[in-house]
Design a protein around this motif. Structure first.
Motif, PDB file in Angstrom:
ATOM      1  N   MET A  37      10.473  -3.322 -16.836  1.00 48.59           N
ATOM      2  CA  MET A  37      10.590  -3.947 -15.766  1.00 48.59           C
ATOM      3  C   MET A  37       9.369  -3.577 -14.577  1.00 48.59           C
ATOM      4  N   ILE A  38       8.989  -4.828 -14.121  1.00 48.95           N
ATOM      5  CA  ILE A  38       7.679  -4.582 -13.308  1.00 48.95           C
ATOM      6  C   ILE A  38       8.298  -4.215 -11.784  1.00 48.95           C
ATOM      7  N   PHE A  39       7.718  -3.184 -11.177  1.00 43.62           N
ATOM      8  CA  PHE A  39       7.797  -2.985  -9.755  1.00 43.62           C
ATOM      9  C   PHE A  39       6.503  -3.075  -8.991  1.00 43.62           C
ATOM     10  N   LYS A  40       6.578  -3.412  -7.858  1.00 37.32           N
ATOM     11  CA  LYS A  40       5.674  -3.750  -6.678  1.00 37.32           C
ATOM     12  C   LYS A  40       5.358  -2.195  -6.308  1.00 37.32           C
ATOM     13  N   VAL A  41       4.270  -1.893  -5.648  1.00 38.00           N
ATOM     14  CA  VAL A  41       3.635  -0.726  -5.240  1.00 38.00           C
ATOM     15  C   VAL A  41       3.384  -0.801  -3.963  1.00 38.00           C
ATOM     16  N   PHE A  42       3.885  -0.071  -3.006  1.00 36.66           N
ATOM     17  CA  PHE A  42       3.418  -0.154  -1.470  1.00 36.66           C
ATOM     18  C   PHE A  42       3.101   1.247  -1.050  1.00 36.66           C
ATOM     19  N   SER A  43       2.643   1.014   0.286  1.00 38.76           N
ATOM     20  CA  SER A  43       2.096   2.224   0.990  1.00 38.76           C
ATOM     21  C   SER A  43       1.935   1.948   2.453  1.00 38.76           C
ATOM     22  N   MET A  44       2.176   2.713   3.199  1.00 33.52           N
ATOM     23  CA  MET A  44       2.165   2.579   4.698  1.00 33.52           C
ATOM     24  C   MET A  44       0.796   3.137   5.030  1.00 33.52           C
ATOM     25  N   PHE A  45      -0.053   2.259   5.906  1.00 30.42           N
ATOM     26  CA  PHE A  45      -1.536   2.869   6.237  1.00 30.42           C
ATOM     27  C   PHE A  45      -0.949   3.391   7.683  1.00 30.42           C
ATOM     28  N   ASP A  46      -1.561   4.550   8.097  1.00 35.88           N
ATOM     29  CA  ASP A  46      -1.258   5.206   9.295  1.00 35.88           C
ATOM     30  C   ASP A  46      -2.687   4.889   9.904  1.00 35.88           C
ATOM     31  N   SER A  47      -2.702   4.257  10.937  1.00 32.40           N
ATOM     32  CA  SER A  47      -4.188   4.095  11.546  1.00 32.40           C
ATOM     33  C   SER A  47      -4.552   5.154  12.669  1.00 32.40           C
ATOM     34  N   GLY A  48      -3.343   5.827  12.915  1.00 29.52           N
ATOM     35  CA  GLY A  48      -3.878   7.060  13.789  1.00 29.52           C
ATOM     36  C   GLY A  48      -4.342   8.164  12.975  1.00 29.52           C
ATOM     37  N   ALA A  49      -4.001   8.436  11.614  1.00 28.26           N
ATOM     38  CA  ALA A  49      -4.565   9.212  10.609  1.00 28.26           C
ATOM     39  C   ALA A  49      -5.863   8.689   9.814  1.00 28.26           C
ATOM     40  N   ASN A  50      -5.768   7.292   9.862  1.00 27.79           N
ATOM     41  CA  ASN A  50      -7.033   6.672   9.299  1.00 27.79           C
ATOM     42  C   ASN A  50      -6.540   7.041   7.554  1.00 27.79           C
ATOM     43  N   ALA A  51      -5.295   6.903   7.203  1.00 27.08           N
ATOM     44  CA  ALA A  51      -5.133   7.218   5.696  1.00 27.08           C
ATOM     45  C   ALA A  51      -3.665   6.619   5.356  1.00 27.08           C
ATOM     46  N   TYR A  52      -3.588   6.269   4.091  1.00 29.57           N
ATOM     47  CA  TYR A  52      -2.385   5.746   3.346  1.00 29.57           C
ATOM     48  C   TYR A  52      -1.266   6.861   3.145  1.00 29.57           C
ATOM     49  N   LEU A  53      -0.277   6.646   3.385  1.00 30.30           N
ATOM     50  CA  LEU A  53       0.851   7.580   2.821  1.00 30.30           C
ATOM     51  C   LEU A  53       1.180   7.431   1.621  1.00 30.30           C
ATOM     52  N   PRO A  54       1.669   8.533   0.727  1.00 31.76           N
ATOM     53  CA  PRO A  54       1.887   8.493  -0.794  1.00 31.76           C
ATOM     54  C   PRO A  54       2.488   6.890  -1.062  1.00 31.76           C
ATOM     55  N   PRO A  55       2.373   6.269  -1.912  1.00 34.39           N
ATOM     56  CA  PRO A  55       2.916   5.163  -2.393  1.00 34.39           C
ATOM     57  C   PRO A  55       4.329   5.274  -2.981  1.00 34.39           C
ATOM     58  N   PHE A  56       5.118   4.186  -2.930  1.00 33.44           N
ATOM     59  CA  PHE A  56       6.372   3.870  -3.282  1.00 33.44           C
ATOM     60  C   PHE A  56       6.594   2.705  -4.007  1.00 33.44           C
ATOM     61  N   TYR A  57       7.805   2.431  -4.835  1.00 39.42           N
ATOM     62  CA  TYR A  57       7.923   1.346  -5.709  1.00 39.42           C
ATOM     63  C   TYR A  57       9.131   0.815  -5.170  1.00 39.42           C
ATOM     64  N   ALA A  58       9.204  -0.665  -5.366  1.00 43.98           N
ATOM     65  CA  ALA A  58      10.253  -1.575  -4.878  1.00 43.98           C
ATOM     66  C   ALA A  58      10.054  -2.867  -5.881  1.00 43.98           C
ATOM     67  N   MET A  59      11.135  -3.370  -6.317  1.00 40.73           N
ATOM     68  CA  MET A  59      11.223  -4.626  -6.935  1.00 40.73           C
ATOM     69  C   MET A  59      10.525  -5.842  -6.175  1.00 40.73           C
ATOM     70  N   THR A  60      10.928  -5.754  -4.880  1.00 41.22           N
ATOM     71  CA  THR A  60      10.143  -7.027  -4.176  1.00 41.22           C
ATOM     72  C   THR A  60       9.744  -6.415  -2.602  1.00 41.22           C
ATOM     73  N   ALA A  61       9.019  -7.444  -2.127  1.00 46.35           N
ATOM     74  CA  ALA A  61       8.517  -6.654  -0.693  1.00 46.35           C
ATOM     75  C   ALA A  61       9.731  -6.814   0.403  1.00 46.35           C
ATOM     76  N   ASP A  62      10.738  -7.573   0.158  1.00 45.69           N
ATOM     77  CA  ASP A  62      12.120  -7.486   1.133  1.00 45.69           C
ATOM     78  C   ASP A  62      12.763  -6.360   0.806  1.00 45.69           C
ATOM     79  N   LEU A  63      12.700  -5.871  -0.394  1.00 45.31           N
ATOM     80  CA  LEU A  63      13.643  -4.430  -0.615  1.00 45.31           C
ATOM     81  C   LEU A  63      12.638  -3.497   0.046  1.00 45.31           C
TER      82      LEU A  63
END
Length: 87
Positions: A1-27
Protein backbone atom coordinates in the motif's frame (compact mmCIF):
# COMPACT_ATOMS: atom_id res chain seq x y z
CA UNK A 1 0.00 0.00 0.00
CA UNK A 2 1.21 3.49 -0.84
CA UNK A 3 1.13 6.10 1.93
CA UNK A 4 1.65 9.82 1.55
CA UNK A 5 4.39 11.44 3.67
CA UNK A 6 3.58 14.68 5.51
CA UNK A 7 5.37 17.12 7.78
CA UNK A 8 4.51 20.38 9.53
CA UNK A 9 6.87 23.29 8.88
CA UNK A 10 7.39 25.55 11.90
CA UNK A 11 8.23 29.06 10.69
CA UNK A 12 9.14 30.09 14.24
CA UNK A 13 11.87 27.44 14.39
CA UNK A 14 12.52 27.47 10.64
CA UNK A 15 12.39 23.67 10.66
CA UNK A 16 10.19 20.73 9.69
CA UNK A 17 8.72 18.45 12.35
CA UNK A 18 9.37 14.70 12.00
CA UNK A 19 7.30 13.25 9.15
CA UNK A 20 4.17 11.15 9.51
CA UNK A 21 2.21 8.96 7.08
CA UNK A 22 -1.42 8.94 5.96
CA UNK A 23 -3.27 7.44 3.00
CA UNK A 24 -4.71 10.82 1.92
CA UNK A 25 -4.27 14.52 2.65
CA UNK A 26 -7.75 14.58 4.21
CA UNK A 27 -6.77 11.85 6.67
CA UNK A 28 -3.60 13.76 7.54
CA UNK A 29 -5.69 16.88 8.26
CA UNK A 30 -8.09 14.88 10.45
CA UNK A 31 -5.18 13.34 12.36
CA UNK A 32 -3.83 16.83 13.05
CA UNK A 33 -7.24 18.05 14.21
CA UNK A 34 -7.41 15.21 16.72
CA UNK A 35 -3.82 15.77 17.85
CA UNK A 36 -4.58 19.46 18.44
CA UNK A 37 -7.06 18.44 21.14
CA UNK A 38 -4.53 16.47 23.19
CA UNK A 39 -3.06 17.58 26.50
CA UNK A 40 -0.61 19.13 26.72
CA UNK A 41 -1.72 21.19 23.73
CA UNK A 42 0.92 20.87 20.97
CA UNK A 43 2.70 23.95 19.63
CA UNK A 44 0.99 23.66 16.24
CA UNK A 45 -2.37 24.12 17.98
CA UNK A 46 -1.16 27.00 20.16
CA UNK A 47 0.50 28.88 17.29
CA UNK A 48 -1.33 27.78 14.12
CA UNK A 49 -0.08 30.76 12.13
CA UNK A 50 3.49 29.41 12.54
CA UNK A 51 2.74 26.03 10.96
CA UNK A 52 2.03 24.76 7.45
CA UNK A 53 1.26 21.14 6.59
CA UNK A 54 3.34 19.90 3.65
CA UNK A 55 3.20 16.71 1.60
CA UNK A 56 6.76 15.46 1.09
CA UNK A 57 6.30 12.37 -1.08
CA UNK A 58 5.24 8.73 -0.77
CA UNK A 59 6.23 5.56 1.03
CA UNK A 60 5.49 2.08 -0.33
CA UNK A 61 4.66 -0.29 2.51
CA UNK A 62 5.31 -3.35 0.34
CA UNK A 63 8.75 -2.42 -0.98
CA UNK A 64 9.92 0.03 1.69
CA UNK A 65 10.75 2.60 -0.98
CA UNK A 66 10.50 6.21 0.13
CA UNK A 67 10.11 8.72 -2.73
CA UNK A 68 10.27 12.44 -2.13
CA UNK A 69 9.00 15.31 -4.26
CA UNK A 70 11.49 17.79 -5.73
CA UNK A 71 10.05 20.34 -3.26
CA UNK A 72 7.51 20.03 -0.42
CA UNK A 73 3.92 20.76 -1.50
CA UNK A 74 1.83 22.93 0.87
CA UNK A 75 -1.42 21.24 1.88
CA UNK A 76 -2.89 23.37 4.67
CA UNK A 77 -2.18 26.60 6.57
CA UNK A 78 -3.67 27.77 9.89
CA UNK A 79 -5.75 24.58 10.01
CA UNK A 80 -6.84 25.02 13.63
CA UNK A 81 -7.18 28.80 13.84
CA UNK A 82 -10.44 29.56 15.57
CA UNK A 83 -10.80 26.14 17.19
CA UNK A 84 -10.66 25.84 20.99
CA UNK A 85 -7.15 24.37 20.77
CA UNK A 86 -6.06 27.10 18.37
CA UNK A 87 -7.03 29.99 20.63
Amino acid sequence: MIFKVFSMFDSGANAYLPPFYAMTADLAKRNLSRAAQLEPVPDFALFPDHFVLFELGTWDGETGVLSSFVAPVPVLRDYCAGTPAGK
